[in-house]
Design an enzyme around this catalytic site. Structure first.
Site, PDB file in Angstrom:
ATOM      1  N   GLY A 187       0.742  -1.244  -0.129  1.00 15.99           N
ATOM      2  CA  GLY A 187      -0.106   0.052  -0.142  1.00 15.99           C
ATOM      3  C   GLY A 187       0.794   1.133   0.081  1.00 15.99           C
ATOM      4  N   SER A 188       0.636   2.051  -1.098  1.00 18.16           N
ATOM      5  CA  SER A 188       1.716   3.247  -1.096  1.00 18.16           C
ATOM      6  C   SER A 188       1.051   4.172  -2.122  1.00 18.16           C
ATOM      7  CB  SER A 188       2.909   2.685  -1.611  1.00 18.16           C
ATOM      8  OG  SER A 188       2.776   2.074  -2.470  1.00 18.16           O
TER       9      SER A 188
END
Length: 218
Positions: A187-188
């Site tokens: 997640g980013s």
């Protein structure tokens, strides 16, 4: 589909956890509590398959265009706005931000062919990746590409779960469009800072594919 090299250790750990958890469940719960044992199998199998999926590299027909900036990652466009650059550039730029959920492909690719003129890692916070200040306050790695007299900046930004940014390029290196630039785990977000005269080809809410979708033309 292939599995990215960054996933080797994570997948191995997940496989060991899956095996150990289900061996213990089988010996201690399969006869006395078969429902619980089955539930443990389903949950751990789902987690194992998720880890494998996270590191996938799907087969794609990549877009190559010397006049275009190609999406550096999969995700959802959450920001398109004019901003004052906080690094490298002294002037204002168009920022395009792509949020990557844990379900997206997390390989990051070079948006253009050219020379890497700047590459710098910054320690920082771990705000959720869609937070407005994550672009300037979170852990991140910035890369600037030069193509002729034009430059584009990419910024790999860690999120609340992503606490490992991997970057493969170095200043002075000549790179090709769509080759791997790096990887961010779990997640980013990736920001692009483009010249003000760039013609943006995406809208808020669009879901670009890394190496395929044209973000802008110049």
């Amino acid at each position: 589909m292939t599995i990215h090299k960054e996933g080797t250790a994570s997948i191995a750990i997940a496989a060991i956890f899956f095996a150990v958890a289900n061996l213990i469940s089988f010996y201690f719960l399969s006869f006395s509590s078969p429902v619980i044992s089955s539930l443990i199998f389903i949950v751990t199998l789902g987690l194992f398959l998720f880890i494998i999926s996270f590191f996938r590299i799907p087969k794609r027909q990549y877009t190559f265009n010397e006049n275009a900036i190609i999406a550096p990652c999969d995700g959802k466009v959450v920001v398109i706005e004019e901003v004052q650059a906080d690094e490298y550039f002294p002037d204002r730029r168009i920022q395009v931000s792509i949020f990557m959920s844990p379900l997206n492909v997390h390989v990051n690719r070079n948006p253009v062919t050219g020379e890497v003129v700047h590459s710098k890692y910054h320690k920082g916070k771990y705000l959720v990746a869609w937070h407005p200040k994550s672009s300037t306050e979170n852990e991140r790695h910035t890369v600037v590409y030069r193509k002729g007299n034009k430059e584009v900046l990419t910024k790999q930004i860690a999120g609340a779960l992503a606490k490992r940014i991997v970057n493969y390029v170095q200043p002075g290196q000549q790179v090709n469009q769509n080759d791997e630039m790096g990887f961010i785990k779990f997640g980013s977000r990736v920001d692009l800072l483009l010249p003000l005269d760039a013609k943006i080809k995406v809208n808020i809410g669009d879901k670009p594919k890394g190496g395929v979708t044209v973000i802008a033309e110049w």
